[in-house]
Scaffold this active site. Structure first.
Site, PDB file in Angstrom:
ATOM      1  N   ASP A  62       0.886  -1.162   0.000  1.00 42.14           N
ATOM      2  CA  ASP A  62       0.000   0.000   0.000  1.00 42.14           C
ATOM      3  C   ASP A  62       0.924   1.211   0.000  1.00 42.14           C
ATOM      4  O   ASP A  62       1.582   1.500   1.008  1.00 42.14           O
ATOM      5  CB  ASP A  62      -0.888  -0.014   1.247  1.00 42.14           C
ATOM      6  CG  ASP A  62      -1.806   1.199   1.328  1.00 42.14           C
ATOM      7  OD1 ASP A  62      -1.589   2.171   0.571  1.00 42.14           O
ATOM      8  OD2 ASP A  62      -2.724   1.193   2.171  1.00 42.14           O
ATOM      9  N   SER A 145      -3.726  12.838 -16.010  1.00 39.84           N
ATOM     10  CA  SER A 145      -5.047  12.724 -16.612  1.00 39.84           C
ATOM     11  C   SER A 145      -5.275  13.956 -17.469  1.00 39.84           C
ATOM     12  O   SER A 145      -4.594  14.981 -17.295  1.00 39.84           O
ATOM     13  CB  SER A 145      -6.118  12.646 -15.513  1.00 39.84           C
ATOM     14  OG  SER A 145      -7.417  12.820 -16.041  1.00 39.84           O
ATOM     15  N   TYR A 158     -10.328  15.938  -7.734  1.00 40.85           N
ATOM     16  CA  TYR A 158      -9.496  14.998  -8.487  1.00 40.85           C
ATOM     17  C   TYR A 158      -8.544  15.757  -9.408  1.00 40.85           C
ATOM     18  O   TYR A 158      -7.340  15.457  -9.460  1.00 40.85           O
ATOM     19  CB  TYR A 158     -10.389  14.068  -9.298  1.00 40.85           C
ATOM     20  CG  TYR A 158      -9.647  13.165 -10.251  1.00 40.85           C
ATOM     21  CD1 TYR A 158      -8.943  12.062  -9.790  1.00 40.85           C
ATOM     22  CD2 TYR A 158      -9.661  13.410 -11.632  1.00 40.85           C
ATOM     23  CE1 TYR A 158      -8.260  11.225 -10.672  1.00 40.85           C
ATOM     24  CE2 TYR A 158      -8.999  12.581 -12.511  1.00 40.85           C
ATOM     25  CZ  TYR A 158      -8.300  11.487 -12.031  1.00 40.85           C
ATOM     26  OH  TYR A 158      -7.633  10.667 -12.902  1.00 40.85           O
ATOM     27  N   LYS A 162      -4.235  15.999  -9.737  1.00 37.85           N
ATOM     28  CA  LYS A 162      -3.498  15.756 -10.969  1.00 37.85           C
ATOM     29  C   LYS A 162      -2.741  17.002 -11.428  1.00 37.85           C
ATOM     30  O   LYS A 162      -1.641  16.899 -11.983  1.00 37.85           O
ATOM     31  CB  LYS A 162      -4.444  15.257 -12.070  1.00 37.85           C
ATOM     32  CG  LYS A 162      -5.058  13.889 -11.779  1.00 37.85           C
ATOM     33  CD  LYS A 162      -3.987  12.811 -11.583  1.00 37.85           C
ATOM     34  CE  LYS A 162      -4.589  11.435 -11.450  1.00 37.85           C
ATOM     35  NZ  LYS A 162      -3.547  10.382 -11.282  1.00 37.85           N
TER      36      LYS A 162
END
Length: 287
Positions: A62, A145, A158, A162
């Site tokens: 992780d 992205s 989000y 990015k």
């Protein structure tokens, strides 16, 4: 050593899994991180079915846990030593998550967790593997992205994570140039990998009481968009093929948009005045 080596994070599903299998097929030795033993078993079974399991080593990690990243680096270094190598050719930072919904309603714990995985954990992984990457004059590929270039309603948090990863990558690209380490961003648009459907639905759960309020239309739109993204978009294999092209290039570009036609939206955002862009977005979202 003839066989090239790469560490790929987030190989349980989606882009990471497809890319790990593709590179293993092409003769790379892939150190593929997963978070569950069942995912490791499944990945090895798939590689075995395809006949190149000897090229794939799954490792439990992780990457948001410091001690696990430290152990991961030690395991990879030990494996490289056993392979009579002292360098790592590439690091592919693929692990990530998403969240959706109006920023006013976003839980701060969800925002912190998003940045922890999408940004801080990647920096930590890079720091741990840089000595091996410098030795090989290798490559770092970070998954951003199209949202790392365009922020829209619903995906604001989000997109922020990015945008931050893009800034880190831009700085690293210059900082690491004297060491011969290349830093590349890959910027995918929607693809049927389920990241949006599962992550956005999870983030929308605590927003349910607002479904009948002013933000109701945006919440409904977020849910529909997340469901649609799990069924539409470019095939994940195209992403894996782009990673192969980056790794095969001696002078890769700083950024690769996947698919290429998504570049038109990025160009449009850059050229249009902010107020005109805002009007177009609101009209498209009926907001």
């Amino acid at each position: 050593m003839g066989k090239k080596t790469i560490v790929i994070t987030g190989c349980s599903s989606g882009f990471g899994r497809v890319t790990a299998l593709e590179l293993a097929k092409r003769g790379w030795h892939v150190f593929a991180t997963v978070r569950k033993e069942a995912d490791a078993t499944d990945l090895v079974a798939e590689a075995s079915r395809l006949g190149y399991q000897e090229n794939l080593t799954p490792l439990l990690c992780d990457i948001t846990q410091e001690e696990q990243v430290t152990e991961l680096a030690q395991q990879v270094k030990a494996q490289l030593t056993s392979m009579q190598a002292n360098a790592l050719d590439a690091l592919f930072n693929n692990a990530g998550t998403a969240t959706g919904g109006p920023i006013e309603l976003a839980a701060l714990d969800d925002i912190r967790a998003l940045f922890e995985l999408n940004l801080i954990a990647h920096v930590n992984v890079i720091q741990h593997f840089l000595p091996l990457l410098k030795e090989a004059r290798g490559s770092i590929i970070n998954v951003s992205s199209v949202s790392g270039r365009i922020a829209t309603p619903i995906t604001g948090v989000y997109a922020a994570s990015k945008f931050a990863l893009e800034a880190i990558s831009d700085a690293l690209r210059v900082e690491l140039a004297p060491f011969g380490v290349r830093v590349v961003l890959i910027e995918p648009s929607s693809s049927p990998t389920n990241i949006w459907k599962t992550s956005v639905q999870r983030s929308l759960e605590h927003m349910e009481p607002h479904r009948n309020g002013p933000y109701g239309p945006l919440l409904n739109l977020a849910e529909r968009a997340a469901s649609r993204s799990s069924k539409q978009g470019f095939p994940p294999q195209l992403f894996a093929d782009t990673i192969v092209r980056i790794l095969d290039s001696s002078k890769p570009r700083p950024r690769y948009i996947v698919p290429r036609n998504a570049a038109s939206a990025v160009l449009l955002r850059r050229l249009l005045p902010d107020r005109l862009w805002d009007r177009l977005v609101r009209r498209a979202m009926k907001w």
